[in-house]
Design a protein around this motif. Structure first.
Motif, mmCIF file in Angstrom:
data_model
loop_
_atom_site.group_PDB
_atom_site.id
_atom_site.type_symbol
_atom_site.label_atom_id
_atom_site.label_comp_id
_atom_site.label_asym_id
_atom_site.label_seq_id
_atom_site.Cartn_x
_atom_site.Cartn_y
_atom_site.Cartn_z
ATOM 1 N N LYS A 157 -54.518 -29.005 -52.398
ATOM 2 C CA LYS A 157 -53.088 -28.804 -52.601
ATOM 3 C C LYS A 157 -52.712 -27.401 -52.156
ATOM 4 C CE LYS A 157 -49.457 -29.469 -56.061
ATOM 5 N NZ LYS A 157 -49.164 -29.837 -57.451
ATOM 6 N N ARG A 158 -51.649 -27.307 -51.380
ATOM 7 C CA ARG A 158 -51.154 -26.015 -50.908
ATOM 8 C C ARG A 158 -49.910 -25.650 -51.719
ATOM 9 N NH1 ARG A 158 -53.274 -24.106 -46.233
ATOM 10 N NH2 ARG A 158 -51.455 -22.746 -45.978
ATOM 11 N N ILE A 159 -49.959 -24.488 -52.379
ATOM 12 C CA ILE A 159 -48.872 -24.058 -53.260
ATOM 13 C C ILE A 159 -48.367 -22.692 -52.816
ATOM 14 C CG2 ILE A 159 -48.232 -23.480 -55.645
ATOM 15 C CD1 ILE A 159 -50.462 -25.355 -56.584
ATOM 16 N N ARG B 208 -56.659 -26.914 -60.728
ATOM 17 C CA ARG B 208 -56.941 -27.424 -59.377
ATOM 18 C C ARG B 208 -57.772 -26.388 -58.626
ATOM 19 N NH1 ARG B 208 -53.543 -31.526 -57.291
ATOM 20 N NH2 ARG B 208 -54.877 -31.273 -55.459
ATOM 21 N N ALA C 199 -57.029 -25.719 -54.996
ATOM 22 C CA ALA C 199 -55.678 -25.343 -54.591
ATOM 23 C C ALA C 199 -55.690 -24.063 -53.757
ATOM 24 C CB ALA C 199 -54.793 -25.158 -55.821
ATOM 25 N N TYR D 284 -46.670 -26.776 -47.182
ATOM 26 C CA TYR D 284 -46.880 -26.645 -48.629
ATOM 27 C C TYR D 284 -46.471 -27.921 -49.352
ATOM 28 C CZ TYR D 284 -47.566 -21.686 -47.816
ATOM 29 O OH TYR D 284 -48.045 -20.477 -47.369
ATOM 30 N N ASP D 285 -47.249 -28.262 -50.381
ATOM 31 C CA ASP D 285 -46.935 -29.418 -51.227
ATOM 32 C C ASP D 285 -45.965 -29.058 -52.342
ATOM 33 O OD1 ASP D 285 -48.994 -31.347 -50.098
ATOM 34 O OD2 ASP D 285 -50.285 -29.675 -50.703
ATOM 35 N N GLN D 286 -46.026 -27.801 -52.778
ATOM 36 C CA GLN D 286 -45.204 -27.367 -53.916
ATOM 37 C C GLN D 286 -44.880 -25.881 -53.764
ATOM 38 O OE1 GLN D 286 -47.180 -27.551 -57.730
ATOM 39 N NE2 GLN D 286 -45.303 -27.211 -58.914
#
Length: 335
Positions: A2-4, A29, A32, A82-84
């Motif tokens: 996951k990319r934040i 995560r 992440a 980015y996911d979030q």
């Protein structure tokens, strides 16, 4: 994986108080990737946070809208996939780049007219989350998840080799105990313990065989000059080090004395035993988050007023806070 992206605060203290959030994300995560969007001058802070992958410079100063520049930056950020995004400042402007970048999940407190800009907008309960650091930390979990475990303290890491280089460059001695004093507070004079009190404390510490180093920026030159006049044996490093060097040098201190300022949070994140002097602000909202920390405040009827300049003109909250109180607190830290 996951990319934040984190849109981080621009103030030193606020930026440090976000570090437990990064630790929480990594705990939940481990794979992440956390990048931070923040002003370039905060790089020394974020470089000392082990969880951060990359810092993206935000080319905006306080109050600037600069829609064209925000749109251009958003195009660059969109390409990163980015996911979030977690938006920590509460302003409308801070939520624009994530919106323009089309980041699927945009998390943050509802804040300043941000309906529609955030699609994971949270409503803050200030009673449940009285501290700023807790409010940042809460955004690392899904909406509605209570804080069931104690929030960890912020942590800054130090490179001993870089620190040794700075000590050598400035010709400093570490043979005797060091007390770091941070007499400035960028917010305003209502947060600054008077120079005469600082000097009295410094002289007492020097008489005991300790070194006293003053830390700060060029903006603190005036108060440091006042202190030097009354306590000529102090070592004034204010404005003579970069932020990175100041962080590294402060990690050498046996004790730290600070106003409620960014450097107070630096000292806390370095886990230095510290005494924090509070005047117009509140230790309930932004306390020093460290195992060994003492708060000294008179808790007058007129404080906290949160004003930059005393509205009553007397600043009794700090003028009447005598050096002996801070000296006693320091001794209690070391017992």
């Amino acid at each position: 994986m996951k990319r934040i992206l984190i849109v981080a605060p621009a103030w030193v203290g606020d930026a440090i108080m976000a570090q437990p959030l990064y630790a929480r994300i990594k705990a939940r995560r481990p794979d992440a990737i956390i990048d931070v969007l923040a002003p370039a001058w905060t790089r020394p802070l974020h470089a000392r946070m082990a969880e951060i992958n990359e810092l993206i410079d935000a080319p905006f100063t306080h109050g600037q809208l600069k829609l064209r520049e925000r749109w251009k930056l958003a195009r660059e950020i969109k390409a990163r996939g980015y996911d979030q995004v977690i938006v920590l400042p509460n302003s409308l402007k801070s939520a624009l780049v994530p919106l323009f970048a089309g980041i699927p999940k945009r998390t943050g407190w509802l804040g300043e007219m941000r309906y529609g800009l955030l699609n994971d907008a949270r409503i803050l309960d200030p009673i449940a989350l009285p501290q700023m650091a807790q409010r940042f930390y809460a955004l690392g979990a899904d909406a509605g998840v209570p804080l069931t475990q104690a929030m960890p303290f912020p942590v800054l890491t130090i490179n001993p080799d870089e620190r040794a280089t700075t000590v050598k460059k400035l010709g400093l001695s570490t043979d005797t105990p060091i007390v770091a004093i941070c007499p400035g507070a960028e917010y305003g004079p209502a947060k600054r313990w008077p120079a005469k009190h600082v000097a009295t404390l410094a002289n007492e510490l020097i008489d005991e065989g300790k070194q006293v180093w003053l830390f700060g920026s060029n903006k603190d030159a005036e108060i440091c000059a006042e202190i030097r006049e009354l306590a000529p044996q102090v070592l004034d490093l204010a404005g003579k080090t970069s932020l990175a060097e100041a962080i590294d040098l402060m990690s050498l201190a046996a004790n730290v004395v600070c106003n409620d300022s960014g450097l107070m949070h630096v000292a806390a994140a370095l886990q230095r035993p510290l005494v924090a002097v509070f005047g117009s602000s509140s230790p309930t909202f932004t306390p020093p988050l460290a195992i060994k920390a003492k708060i000294v405040t008179l808790d007058l009827e007129c404080s906290p007023c949160f004003e930059r300049i005393c509205p009553l003109g007397h600043m009794n909250c700090l003028n009447k806070l005598d050096p002996e109180r801070v000296y006693t607190a320091l001794n209690k830290l070391n017992t």
